[in-house]
Design a protein around this motif. Structure first.
Motif, PDB file in Angstrom:
ATOM      1  N   SER A  25      -1.382  -3.109   7.274  1.00 34.44           N
ATOM      2  CA  SER A  25      -0.011  -3.814   7.072  1.00 34.44           C
ATOM      3  C   SER A  25       1.222  -2.489   7.142  1.00 34.44           C
ATOM      4  N   SER A  26       2.297  -2.844   6.846  1.00 33.16           N
ATOM      5  CA  SER A  26       3.483  -1.948   7.126  1.00 33.16           C
ATOM      6  C   SER A  26       2.812  -0.447   5.599  1.00 33.16           C
ATOM      7  N   SER A  40      10.631  -5.571   9.956  1.00 34.16           N
ATOM      8  CA  SER A  40       8.982  -4.684   9.057  1.00 34.16           C
ATOM      9  C   SER A  40       9.418  -5.259   7.566  1.00 34.16           C
ATOM     10  N   SER A  84       3.435  -2.274   1.725  1.00 34.68           N
ATOM     11  CA  SER A  84       3.078  -3.826   1.821  1.00 34.68           C
ATOM     12  C   SER A  84       2.250  -3.237   0.789  1.00 34.68           C
ATOM     13  N   SER A 110       5.740 -11.179   6.066  1.00 38.31           N
ATOM     14  CA  SER A 110       4.321 -11.211   6.111  1.00 38.31           C
ATOM     15  C   SER A 110       3.512 -12.516   6.733  1.00 38.31           C
ATOM     16  N   THR A 169      -5.646  -7.242   2.907  1.00 38.61           N
ATOM     17  CA  THR A 169      -4.888  -8.653   2.420  1.00 38.61           C
ATOM     18  C   THR A 169      -5.253  -9.362   1.065  1.00 38.61           C
ATOM     19  N   GLY A 187      -1.969  -4.924   1.639  1.00 38.76           N
ATOM     20  CA  GLY A 187      -2.041  -4.597   2.901  1.00 38.76           C
ATOM     21  C   GLY A 187      -2.304  -2.584   3.090  1.00 38.76           C
ATOM     22  N   ASP A 195       2.068  -6.056  12.376  1.00 33.59           N
ATOM     23  CA  ASP A 195       3.154  -6.824  12.699  1.00 33.59           C
ATOM     24  C   ASP A 195       3.238  -7.933  11.248  1.00 33.59           C
ATOM     25  N   SER A 196       2.134  -8.679  11.120  1.00 33.35           N
ATOM     26  CA  SER A 196       2.071 -10.256  10.045  1.00 33.35           C
ATOM     27  C   SER A 196       0.421  -9.942  10.063  1.00 33.35           C
ATOM     28  N   TYR A 197       0.060 -11.042   8.294  1.00 32.72           N
ATOM     29  CA  TYR A 197      -0.900 -10.840   8.527  1.00 32.72           C
ATOM     30  C   TYR A 197      -1.369 -12.018   9.579  1.00 32.72           C
ATOM     31  N   THR A 213      -1.962  -0.385  13.421  1.00 32.52           N
ATOM     32  CA  THR A 213      -0.453  -1.453  12.383  1.00 32.52           C
ATOM     33  C   THR A 213      -0.600  -2.958  12.845  1.00 32.52           C
TER      34      THR A 213
END
Length: 348
Positions: free
Chosen positions: A191-192, A86, A195, A48, A243, A198, A224-226, A222
């Protein structure tokens, strides 16, 4: 030897064998159940935040966790820490038993609950902004932490400085309800799929307000992180990113340094949607791990709760904005179950 003597001898032999078997069995069993030495304890984190920062921040956890478990009577030779590629990778590692412990969101837990058990729920400092009305978040002032601890948070949908982002923010701040066309014409950074903030709760929000889900959005990428998502939001590559509620606090400094924005994140972004409250991240354990006995789970819970009370422990768990832990209840994550049901039905 007489018949009676033979019979007596046979009885003695049987008794001796039975006694030997009994003590051998109980001795072996006692050795197994009293063995409190663990060779390897594998801990997974979800990405994250930037993975390299998670690895650096959580490195001291190895020694701290060993020390706390020692107080509970367990000796751990090695703590292995990994950041999953992930959220799903962390869930799958726990499900397969290749990970023993996972710092995962409630959504990831629910997705993999057949093989995963929630042990603890994180507590965080509450926020001075916890409104269901998006416009109330947009006063141009920083979101601040308060002293009260909370086991819940919200997903907020942040509109960035792009033309579309500003267009949507203007409508929200004027008290106008966004239409589905407004939202679907924007580019979203998601996000995923496991999540909570997300992906899952934004779907629940869209379903409640528009009878849609994120699967109905046609213009998505997509993240992969915030962190990478915030960078895209700042540059205008995406218009909206769902988020967690205090994300802008976490990225306020990077907004004007690494992301090279001319104004503060509070001036250049707005909240255009807010989810219902979500229970915080979990510390979950693998149901497949041979290490996770009921006795060890109790010791592990105490170890993490006590670790979070130390200065060094607080520094480690701060990477996820965790400040403490409390026992988790599976029912706390019924919101995730409802959201995932909505997602599954939308895919039929």
């Amino acid at each position: 030897m007489s018949k009676n003597a033979k019979t007596l001898a046979g009885i003695v032999i049987v008794v001796v064998i039975a006694i030997a078997a009994y003590f051998g069995f109980t001795h072996t069993g006692a050795k197994s159940t009293s063995d409190k030495t663990i060779k390897d304890l594998k801990v997974y984190f979800v990405p994250s935040k930037q993975p390299d920062k998670i690895v650096t921040a959580t490195a001291p956890l190895k020694g701290l966790l060993k020390d706390q478990l020692k107080k509970e009577g367990y000796t751990v030779d090695n703590v292995d820490i990994k950041v999953g590629t992930s959220y799903e990778a962390a869930g799958e590692a726990l499900t397969s038993g290749t990970a023993d412990i996972g710092f995962i969101p409630g959504g990831t837990y629910v997705m993999y609950e057949d093989g995963v058990k929630p042990l603890l729920t994180a507590t965080r400092a509450g926020l001075n902004k916890n409104f269901s009305d998006a416009a109330k978040w947009n006063d141009g002032k920083p979101t601040e932490q308060i002293k009260e601890q909370s086991s819940k948070y919200r997903s907020i949908f942040i509109a960035g400085p792009s033309a579309k982002g500003q267009e949507l923010a203007k409508k929200v701040n004027a008290g106008q309800k966004l239409t589905w066309d407004d939202l679907s014409s924007a580019k979203w950074g998601l996000s995923s799929t496991t999540s909570s903030a997300g992906y899952i709760y934004p779907s629940l929000w869209l379903n409640k307000n528009y009878k849609k889900t994120v699967a109905d959005l046609k213009n998505t990428v997509t993240v992969d992180s915030y962190g990478s998502g915030m960078a895209r939001l700042a540059s205008g590559q995406i218009d909206i990113m769902p988020t967690y509620g205090d994300a802008r606090r976490d990225f306020a400094k990077l907004w004007t340094t690494d992301y090279q924005q001319p104004k503060s994140i509070w001036e250049e972004t707005n909240v255009i949607g807010v989810s219902q409250e979500i229970y915080n991240d979990t510390i979950s354990v693998s149901k497949k791990s041979k290490t996770m006995t009921p006795e060890f789970e109790k010791a592990l819970s105490k170890a993490f709760i006590n670790l979070a009370k130390t200065k060094e422990g607080k520094q480690v768990i701060a990477i996820y904005s965790h400040e403490g832990y409390e026992p988790a209840k599976s029912s706390n994550y019924d919101g995730e179950r409802a959201a995932q049901k909505v997602l599954k039905n939308s895919q039929k």
